[in-house]
Design a protein around this motif. Structure first.
Motif, PDB file in Angstrom:
ATOM      1  N   PHE A  46       0.856  -1.183   0.000  1.00  0.00           N
ATOM      2  CA  PHE A  46       0.000   0.000   0.000  1.00  0.00           C
ATOM      3  C   PHE A  46       0.893   1.234   0.000  1.00  0.00           C
ATOM      4  CE2 PHE A  46      -2.101  -3.435   2.181  1.00  0.00           C
ATOM      5  CZ  PHE A  46      -3.386  -3.436   1.681  1.00  0.00           C
ATOM      6  N   VAL A  47       0.404   2.308  -0.583  1.00  0.00           N
ATOM      7  CA  VAL A  47       1.169   3.548  -0.565  1.00  0.00           C
ATOM      8  C   VAL A  47       0.220   4.732  -0.608  1.00  0.00           C
ATOM      9  CG1 VAL A  47       1.471   3.640  -3.083  1.00  0.00           C
ATOM     10  CG2 VAL A  47       3.139   4.766  -1.601  1.00  0.00           C
ATOM     11  N   THR A  48       0.515   5.719   0.222  1.00  0.00           N
ATOM     12  CA  THR A  48      -0.173   7.016   0.195  1.00  0.00           C
ATOM     13  C   THR A  48       0.927   8.068   0.186  1.00  0.00           C
ATOM     14  OG1 THR A  48      -0.258   7.555   2.558  1.00  0.00           O
ATOM     15  CG2 THR A  48      -1.881   5.953   1.739  1.00  0.00           C
ATOM     16  N   PRO A  49       0.586   9.341   0.090  1.00  0.00           N
ATOM     17  CA  PRO A  49       1.652  10.353   0.097  1.00  0.00           C
ATOM     18  C   PRO A  49       2.554  10.295   1.321  1.00  0.00           C
ATOM     19  CG  PRO A  49      -0.390  11.324  -0.675  1.00  0.00           C
ATOM     20  CD  PRO A  49      -0.728   9.932  -0.239  1.00  0.00           C
ATOM     21  N   ARG A  50       2.049   9.774   2.467  1.00  0.00           N
ATOM     22  CA  ARG A  50       2.848   9.827   3.691  1.00  0.00           C
ATOM     23  C   ARG A  50       3.205   8.465   4.260  1.00  0.00           C
ATOM     24  NH1 ARG A  50       0.196  12.961   8.106  1.00  0.00           N
ATOM     25  NH2 ARG A  50       2.289  13.506   8.794  1.00  0.00           N
ATOM     26  N   ARG A  51       2.855   7.406   3.564  1.00  0.00           N
ATOM     27  CA  ARG A  51       3.159   6.092   4.143  1.00  0.00           C
ATOM     28  C   ARG A  51       3.364   5.043   3.053  1.00  0.00           C
ATOM     29  NH1 ARG A  51      -0.653   6.495   8.121  1.00  0.00           N
ATOM     30  NH2 ARG A  51      -1.193   8.524   7.268  1.00  0.00           N
ATOM     31  N   LEU A  52       4.258   4.133   3.356  1.00  0.00           N
ATOM     32  CA  LEU A  52       4.555   2.977   2.499  1.00  0.00           C
ATOM     33  C   LEU A  52       4.340   1.760   3.381  1.00  0.00           C
ATOM     34  CD1 LEU A  52       5.671   2.117  -0.277  1.00  0.00           C
ATOM     35  CD2 LEU A  52       7.970   2.341   0.667  1.00  0.00           C
ATOM     36  N   ALA A  53       3.430   0.853   2.961  1.00  0.00           N
ATOM     37  CA  ALA A  53       3.043  -0.235   3.848  1.00  0.00           C
ATOM     38  C   ALA A  53       3.015  -1.560   3.104  1.00  0.00           C
ATOM     39  CB  ALA A  53       1.677   0.051   4.474  1.00  0.00           C
ATOM     40  N   LEU A  54       3.055  -2.652   3.904  1.00  0.00           N
ATOM     41  CA  LEU A  54       3.047  -3.994   3.329  1.00  0.00           C
ATOM     42  C   LEU A  54       2.349  -4.943   4.298  1.00  0.00           C
ATOM     43  CD1 LEU A  54       4.102  -6.074   1.187  1.00  0.00           C
ATOM     44  CD2 LEU A  54       6.101  -6.350   2.659  1.00  0.00           C
ATOM     45  N   ALA A  55       1.456  -5.772   3.743  1.00  0.00           N
ATOM     46  CA  ALA A  55       0.840  -6.838   4.520  1.00  0.00           C
ATOM     47  C   ALA A  55       1.227  -8.169   3.886  1.00  0.00           C
ATOM     48  CB  ALA A  55      -0.677  -6.679   4.535  1.00  0.00           C
ATOM     49  N   VAL A  56       1.767  -9.087   4.689  1.00  0.00           N
ATOM     50  CA  VAL A  56       2.155 -10.421   4.215  1.00  0.00           C
ATOM     51  C   VAL A  56       1.312 -11.439   4.987  1.00  0.00           C
ATOM     52  CG1 VAL A  56       4.032 -12.044   3.864  1.00  0.00           C
ATOM     53  CG2 VAL A  56       4.495  -9.601   3.790  1.00  0.00           C
ATOM     54  N   HIS A  57       0.544 -12.229   4.237  1.00  0.00           N
ATOM     55  CA  HIS A  57      -0.406 -13.155   4.857  1.00  0.00           C
ATOM     56  C   HIS A  57       0.130 -14.583   4.857  1.00  0.00           C
ATOM     57  CE1 HIS A  57      -3.068  -9.782   4.284  1.00  0.00           C
ATOM     58  NE2 HIS A  57      -2.883  -9.831   2.982  1.00  0.00           N
ATOM     59  N   GLY A  58      -0.267 -15.331   5.895  1.00  0.00           N
ATOM     60  CA  GLY A  58       0.002 -16.768   5.928  1.00  0.00           C
ATOM     61  C   GLY A  58       1.439 -17.143   6.138  1.00  0.00           C
ATOM     62  N   LEU A  59       2.127 -16.430   7.004  1.00  0.00           N
ATOM     63  CA  LEU A  59       3.508 -16.808   7.348  1.00  0.00           C
ATOM     64  C   LEU A  59       3.499 -17.852   8.461  1.00  0.00           C
ATOM     65  CD1 LEU A  59       5.167 -13.280   7.359  1.00  0.00           C
ATOM     66  CD2 LEU A  59       5.919 -15.192   5.952  1.00  0.00           C
ATOM     67  N   PRO A  60       4.467 -18.749   8.509  1.00  0.00           N
ATOM     68  CA  PRO A  60       4.564 -19.688   9.641  1.00  0.00           C
ATOM     69  C   PRO A  60       5.046 -18.953  10.892  1.00  0.00           C
ATOM     70  CG  PRO A  60       6.444 -19.943   8.176  1.00  0.00           C
ATOM     71  CD  PRO A  60       5.516 -18.966   7.506  1.00  0.00           C
ATOM     72  N   GLY A  61       4.802 -19.552  12.056  1.00  0.00           N
ATOM     73  CA  GLY A  61       5.219 -18.918  13.306  1.00  0.00           C
ATOM     74  C   GLY A  61       6.711 -18.983  13.528  1.00  0.00           C
ATOM     75  N   LYS A  62       7.379 -19.943  12.876  1.00  0.00           N
ATOM     76  CA  LYS A  62       8.818 -20.073  13.028  1.00  0.00           C
ATOM     77  C   LYS A  62       9.400 -20.768  11.802  1.00  0.00           C
ATOM     78  CE  LYS A  62      10.365 -23.374  15.817  1.00  0.00           C
ATOM     79  NZ  LYS A  62      10.871 -24.395  14.885  1.00  0.00           N
ATOM     80  N   GLN A  63      10.684 -20.674  11.651  1.00  0.00           N
ATOM     81  CA  GLN A  63      11.365 -21.395  10.587  1.00  0.00           C
ATOM     82  C   GLN A  63      11.333 -22.899  10.874  1.00  0.00           C
ATOM     83  OE1 GLN A  63      15.175 -19.423  11.045  1.00  0.00           O
ATOM     84  NE2 GLN A  63      14.978 -18.455   9.028  1.00  0.00           N
TER      85      GLN A  63
END
Length: 705
Positions: A46-63
Motif C-alpha cells: 500500500f502507498v499514500t503520500p505519507r506512508r509505504l506499507a506492506l501486509a504479508v499473509h500466511g507466514l509460519p510462526g517459526k522457521q
C-alpha cells in the motif's frame, strides 16, 4: 497462520515514485523472507503520500528445523584435518561424529548438524532494518545527525505480527533511533492524533476513520467515479487522463472532488493548449461539452481536505491560478498567430542541431530536399512535400511550444491552418513526428508520409555519418525509435522504397560543418559503407519489430541475407510466404533435404579445399534420379524467376515445392561420393544447384528449427 503488517510513515513521498516504491518494498521483504525459509500465502503493498506499507499473509510462526549431514575426513586422518572438521561442524570431540562406510573410499566421519528454526518475528526484526537501510529510492535525502537515507524524513515504523484472533506482537527493532511500534497517524490535518493498530483490517479501518484511504487503486476509483458524477450533474463529460489520475492519486490521502470554472473567452484557445495549461499548472482535469465536442469552461480539481465551506475557498484559489495561466496561454497563442510561421524561419540559421551536423536551417533544407525525392514514390505532390518540410519545424520557436513542448507539431498544424496553408501541409506539420512510440499511430496522408520519412532518415544518416550510433542500452538521440518509425510507416502503408539508394544519396550529399576551426573530410566510399551499415541496423530493428508481432526473426535473417534486399515491404511479403511454406509438409521435407545437401557440400568442399559450383554436365548424369532432379531444378529456376519478378511469392513457394520429390528420390537412389572423381564432382555441383535454386527465395542456411 500469522500475518505481518509493516508501515513506514514519513513526510510526503513524490507521486511519481509511489507505485514503484510499493512494488519494491513487497519484493524486497518477501524475497528476504523466502530466502530464510519463510513461505507465505499472499502479500499486498500500500502507498499514500505519507506512508509505504506492506501486509504479508500466511507466514509460519517459526522457521522449520533443519537437519544436515556434514561429511568429514576418513577415519585415521591426521589430527589437523580432524580438528578442522570438528570446528566447522561445531562438535566438541570426534566421538560425537558418526562413522559411515563407503565400499570404494573406506570409512569416514559424518557430523549430523541440527539447526533449530528461529521464530518468524525474530527473522522479521532482522530483515526489515536491512530493507529500510538499503531501499533503492531514485532520489533520497539524509537529515538530522543519522546516516539513514530515505526519500523524505522517516518519522515512525509500525510492525506487528500475529495470527487472527490473537493479540499480535510488536516486532521490536530500531533504525537510526526510530523504534518499531504499533502506533501510526491519520490525515495530516483532518486526524493528526496517533493511534494504535493490530493487524491489516484494523489498520485500514482506523485509517479510514482517520481520513486516509490506504489502497491506491481505491483512491483512484474514488477520484474517477466522483469526477464523472460531478461532470454528469453539470451536463458535461470528463476528459479522462490516466497519467494525471496516477499523479493526483499520489497527492492526496483523502480525495475530495470539486469543480471550478474559467471565463468562456479562453475557449478561443485550442483545446489542447487549455488542457496542457490546466494539467501542468494545477493538476486538474478538463471537461468536455458533449453537444459541441469541445472543452467546456469547467475543470475538476482534487483536494486533500474536507473544507468547512464546502471547498469554496479551494476552488476560488485554483480558479485564480488557472485564470492567470490561461491569460498567459492566450497571449502566447495570439502573439504566435500575429507573427506567423515564416517569420521564425531565419532564426534557425543561428540554432545548432548538433555540433558535427550543423544548424537546424541546414537540416531543414536537407529534409525538404529528401522529401521531394521521396514524394513521387509515396504518391505525394513534391511541391507540397517541400513546402511542408520547410515549415514543419517552425512551431518549435513559437511561444506556446516553448511553454508546452509536448504540443510541438500540433501547434504547427493550428498555425498553418490559420495562415491558410494547404490542408496537406498543415497535417504534415503535426504528423511528421509520428509515430513517437509503439502505441502511436503512423501517418497515412502521402505528404505527411514523405516529410516524416525524410525527417527520420535524415536523422539516421546524419548520426551514422558522425559515428554516433546506439551502443548497448545507450541511445541518446532515439535512433532506434526513428528506425522503427520508418519501418512502421513503410509496412503499415505498403510502401515500396529502396532504402539503400536513399541512404547512400543523402550520405553522399551530406556536408559536415567546420568544428573548432577544422574542416572534417570523409574518406572516399564512406557514404556507401555508412548506408550498408545503416541498412544492417534496419534489419536488426525489423527483426525486433516482427518478433514482437509474432514473426520468426530467423526468416528475416534468411531473406535479408540475399543481395539487394532493401525493400522492406517486399521483404516482409517474401518472409510471410516463406513462413507459410515452411509450415507445410512440402516445406519441412524440402528444408530437410536442403540441409542434407548443404551439409554434404560443406564437408566435401572443406575436404577438397574448393567450392563446387554448377552448372552440371548432362553427359555425367548417369542415374535416373539425378536426371530428374536436374530437370526439376531447371524448371523450378524458370518458374521462380517469373513468379519473383511478378512478386507472386505464393507462386514462388509452389514452384519451390516441386523440388521436394526429386530431392528425396535423389538421396534415396544416388551415392554422391562416387568413386569416379568426375561423377562425384558433377553430383556435388548438382547439390549446389539445389542451394542456388532455394536462394532465389532466401538463404536457407539461416533458417532455424
Amino acid at each position: 497462520m500469522p500475518d505481518l503488517l509493516l508501515e513506514l510513515f514519513s513526510e510526503e513521498i513524490p507521486a511519481r515514485m509511489q507505485a514503484q516504491a510499493a512494488d519494491t518494498l513487497r519484493k524486497l521483504v518477501t524475497d528476504a523472507l523466502v530466502n530464510r525459509g519463510l513461505l507465505y500465502e499472499g502479500a499486498k503493498a500500500f502507498v499514500t503520500p505519507r506512508r509505504l506499507a506492506l501486509a504479508v499473509h500466511g507466514l509460519p510462526g517459526k522457521q522449520a528445523d533443519q537437519r544436515e549431514e556434514k561429511k568429514g575426513p576418513r577415519v585415521g586422518a591426521p589430527e589437523q584435518a580432524l580438528a578442522g572438521f570438528l570446528k566447522s561442524a561445531g562438535l566438541a570431540s570426534i566421538d560425537q561424529a558418526k562413522i559411515q562406510s563407503d565400499p570404494k573410499k573406506g570409512d569416514f566421519y559424518i557430523a549430523v548438524v541440527e539447526k533449530k528454526g528461529r521464530p518468524t518475528a525474530e527473522v522479521i526484526a532482522e530483515v526489515i532494518p536491512e530493507v529500510i537501510r538499503t531501499f533503492p529510492w531514485p532520489k533520497s535525502m539524509r537529515w538530522g545527525t543519522g546516516s539513514l537515507r530515505w526519500v523524505r524524513p522517516l518519522h515512525s515504523i509500525l510492525c506487528t505480527f500475529g495470527a487472527e484472533g490473537d493479540e499480535p506482537e510488536v516486532v521490536t527493532f530500531e533504525v537510526e533511533g526510530i523504534t518499531a511500534s504499533n502506533i501510526t497517524r491519520g490525515h495530516r490535518f483532518l486526524a493528526p492524533a496517533p493511534f494504535t493498530v493490530k493487524r491489516l483490517d484494523d489498520w485500514m479501518a482506523k485509517l479510514e476513520a482517520a481520513k486516509v484511504v490506504a489502497d491506491r487503486d481505491r483512491r483512484k476509483d474514488i477520484i474517477l467515479n466522483d469526477a464523472k458524477d460531478l461532470a454528469l450533474a453539470a451536463g458535461l463529460e470528463l476528459v479522462e487522463d490516466d497519467g494525471l489520475l496516477d499523479e493526483v492519486c499520489g497527492l492526496v490521502e483523502w480525495p475530495v472532488v470539486l469543480m471550478g470554472a474559467f471565463e468562456e473567452r479562453f475557449l478561443d484557445i485550442p483545446d489542447e493548449v487549455i488542457r496542457a495549461t490546466i494539467r501542468a499548472n494545477q493538476k486538474c482535469f478538463v471537461l468536455k461539452d458533449p453537444k459541441t465536442g469541445r472543452l467546456a469552461n469547467r475543470f475538476i480539481l482534487i483536494s486533500n481536505l474536507v473544507a468547512t465551506d464546502g471547498g469554496a475557498a479551494i476552488v476560488a484559489g485554483n480558479e485564480r491560478v488557472i485564470r492567470a495561466r490561461l491569460s498567459d496561454a492566450k497571449f502566447f497563442w495570439d502573439t504566435d498567430r500575429a507573427n506567423g510561421l515564416e517569420s521564425r524561419m531565419p532564426k534557425f540559421d543561428h540554432i545548432t542541431f548538433h555540433e558535427k551536423l550543423g544548424t537546424q536551417a541546414a537540416r531543414i533544407a536537407r529534409i525538404a530536399n529528401l522529401a521531394t525525392i521521396i514524394a513521387p514514390q509515396v504518391g505525394a505532390d513534391p511541391v507540397l512535400a517541400e513546402e511542408a518540410a520547410l515549415i514543419a519545424k517552425a512551431d518549435l520557436l513559437t511561444e506556446v511550444v516553448g511553454e508546452f513542448p509536448e504540443l510541438q507539431g500540433l501547434m504547427g498544424r493550428y498555425y498553418a491552418q490559420g495562415e491558410g496553408m494547404a490542408a496537406e501541409v498543415a497535417a504534415a506539420c503535426e504528423e511528421h513526428y509520428k509515430p513517437q512510440g509503439p502505441g502511436d499511430r503512423t501517418p497515412t496522408a502521402p505528404v505527411s508520409i514523405a516529410v516524416a520519412l525524410a525527417d527520420k532518415i535524415d536523422t539516421l544518416v546524419g548520426f551514422w555519418a558522425i559515428d554516433e550510433k546506439p551502443t548497448g542500452s545507450k541511445d541518446p538521440y532515439a535512433l532506434r525509435r526513428a528506425a522503427l518509425g520508418v519501418i512502421r510507416i513503410i509496412l503499415e502503408n505498403g510502401l515500396r522504397l529502396k532504402l539503400s539508394s536513399l541512404f547512400a544519396d543523402l550520405a553522399e550529399r551530406l556536408e559536415l560543418p567546420e568544428v573548432k576551426g577544422e574542416f572534417r573530410y570523409r574518406t572516399p566510399g564512406a557514404a556507401t559503407e555508412e548506408a550498408a551499415d545503416l541498412l544492417s541496423f534496419f534489419a536488426d530493428r525489423l527483426k525486433v519489430y516482427l518478433r514482437e508481432n509474432g514473426a520468426r526473426f530467423d526468416l528475416v535473417d534468411a531473406v535479408f541475407a540475399l543481395p539487394g534486399q532493401d525493400d522492406l515491404f517486399e521483404l516482409v511479403l517474401r518472409m510471410k510466404a516463406l513462413a507459410r511454406f515452411l509450415e507445410s509438409e512440402d516445406g519441412k521435407t524440402l528444408l530437410a533435404g536442403y540441409r542434407r545437401a548443404a551439409s554434404i557440400l560443406r564437408i566435401e568442399e572443406k575436404k577438397d579445399g574448393k567450392a563446387f559450383k554448377g552448372p552440371t554436365s548432362a553427359a555425367l548424369l548417369k542415374e535416373e534420379a539425378e536426371e530428374k532432379l536436374a530437370a526439376a531444378i531447371d524448371d523450378v529456376k524458370e518458374h521462380l524467376a517469373k513468379t519473383i519478378a511478378a512478386e507472386d511469392f505464393e507462386g514462388a513457394m509452389t514452384a519451390l515445392s516441386d523440388l521436394r520429390a526429386p530431392v528425396d528420390a535423389f538421396f534415396e537412389a544416388v551415392t554422391v561420393n562416387a568413386e569416379d572423381a568426375a561423377l562425384r564432382e558433377n553430383r556435388l555441383k548438382l547439390l549446389d544447384e539445389i542451394r542456388t535454386a532455394t536462394r532465389a527465395i532466401a538463404d536457407f542456411d539461416r533458417i532455424e528449427g
